[in-house]
Design an enzyme around this catalytic site. Structure first.
Site, PDB file in Angstrom:
ATOM      1  N   GLY A 146     -61.588  27.039 -63.129  1.00 36.91           N
ATOM      2  CA  GLY A 146     -62.551  26.470 -64.805  1.00 36.91           C
ATOM      3  C   GLY A 146     -61.479  27.412 -65.686  1.00 36.91           C
ATOM      4  O   GLY A 146     -60.622  27.652 -65.395  1.00 36.91           O
TER       5      GLY A 146
ATOM      6  N   THR B  79     -70.481  30.620 -63.780  1.00 38.36           N
ATOM      7  CA  THR B  79     -69.720  29.327 -63.322  1.00 38.36           C
ATOM      8  C   THR B  79     -69.243  28.510 -62.194  1.00 38.36           C
ATOM      9  O   THR B  79     -67.766  29.193 -62.509  1.00 38.36           O
ATOM     10  CB  THR B  79     -69.605  28.121 -64.865  1.00 38.36           C
ATOM     11  OG1 THR B  79     -68.039  28.456 -65.136  1.00 38.36           O
ATOM     12  CG2 THR B  79     -70.507  28.332 -66.198  1.00 38.36           C
TER      13      THR B  79
ATOM     14  N   GLU C 122     -69.548  22.321 -65.971  1.00 33.90           N
ATOM     15  CA  GLU C 122     -69.565  23.689 -65.715  1.00 33.90           C
ATOM     16  C   GLU C 122     -70.794  24.220 -65.061  1.00 33.90           C
ATOM     17  O   GLU C 122     -72.137  24.003 -65.467  1.00 33.90           O
ATOM     18  CB  GLU C 122     -69.500  24.894 -66.165  1.00 33.90           C
ATOM     19  CG  GLU C 122     -67.186  24.567 -67.385  1.00 33.90           C
ATOM     20  CD  GLU C 122     -67.198  25.641 -68.311  1.00 33.90           C
ATOM     21  OE1 GLU C 122     -67.370  26.411 -68.322  1.00 33.90           O
ATOM     22  OE2 GLU C 122     -66.834  24.416 -69.470  1.00 33.90           O
TER      23      GLU C 122
ATOM     24  N   PHE D  48     -70.873  26.998 -81.735  1.00 31.32           N
ATOM     25  CA  PHE D  48     -71.423  27.447 -82.822  1.00 31.32           C
ATOM     26  C   PHE D  48     -70.273  28.675 -82.642  1.00 31.32           C
ATOM     27  O   PHE D  48     -68.591  28.454 -82.997  1.00 31.32           O
ATOM     28  CB  PHE D  48     -71.650  28.730 -81.332  1.00 31.32           C
ATOM     29  CG  PHE D  48     -73.234  27.890 -80.466  1.00 31.32           C
ATOM     30  CD1 PHE D  48     -73.977  28.783 -81.011  1.00 31.32           C
ATOM     31  CD2 PHE D  48     -72.424  27.672 -79.714  1.00 31.32           C
ATOM     32  CE1 PHE D  48     -75.340  28.227 -80.487  1.00 31.32           C
ATOM     33  CE2 PHE D  48     -73.876  26.986 -78.430  1.00 31.32           C
ATOM     34  CZ  PHE D  48     -75.104  27.475 -79.464  1.00 31.32           C
TER      35      PHE D  48
END
Length: 170
Positions: free
Chosen positions: A15, A27, A79, A109
């Site tokens: 990833g 993940t 994920e 965020f």
């Protein structure tokens, strides 16, 4: 979401390298072929369910599906954080998941930038840990525990197979 539970299987691919490195929460990522073929009513957000690596034990999991607003991804991803400590990485292994329920939508965020360094917000890490705790509680409910016993998880997995379920390539 009518497609829940949703069963998916595919080979773990590399990833963005942020789960373990930035967040301390490793993940396992599905290939684009799995992500691109999710049922239409599976929206982006955080899910919980069951996961198994290759022919190993079945563990609780949480999964983020989407573009991860904090990181401004341009590719949709799946994920999966398997709630278990593995001794080695799992790249190339076959990940089988049963997405059982939905926790929350994706949300952004704000980061903190100090002296040219970017710091992850405590709220992001706290939200992930909250998702994990919620998943642990919900997966102990009898209706979710029984999904751990699905034939899907009892079928031996070929490590060369790129199998996808729920209307996907097998």
């Amino acid at each position: 979401m009518r497609s829940l539970p949703c069963f998916c299987r595919g080979q773990v691919v590399r990833g963005f390298g942020r789960g373990s490195k930035d967040l301390g929460i490793p993940t396992a990522n599905f290939p684009e072929s799995v992500v691109d073929n999710l049922p239409a009513d599976i929206s982006t957000g955080i899910y919980y369910g069951w996961a198994r690596m290759d022919n190993g034990d079945i563990h609780k999991m949480v999964m983020s599906i989407g573009w991860n607003p904090y990181y401004k991804n341009t590719k949709k991803s799946m994920e999966t954080h398997v709630i278990h400590t593995f001794k080695e990485d799992f790249y190339g292994q076959i990940l089988s998941v049963a997405m059982v329920g939905y926790i929350r939508p994706e949300r952004g965020f704000k980061s903190l930038v100090t002296h040219g360094c970017v710091f992850l917000p405590d709220e992001l890490i706290a939200a992930i840990h909250s998702d994990i705790e919620e998943a642990k509680i919900k997966l102990d409910l009898p209706e979710h525990l029984k999904l751990k016993e699905q034939h899907f998880f009892k079928t031996p997995v070929s490590t060369t197979a790129n199998q996808i379920l729920n209307g996907h390539r097998l």
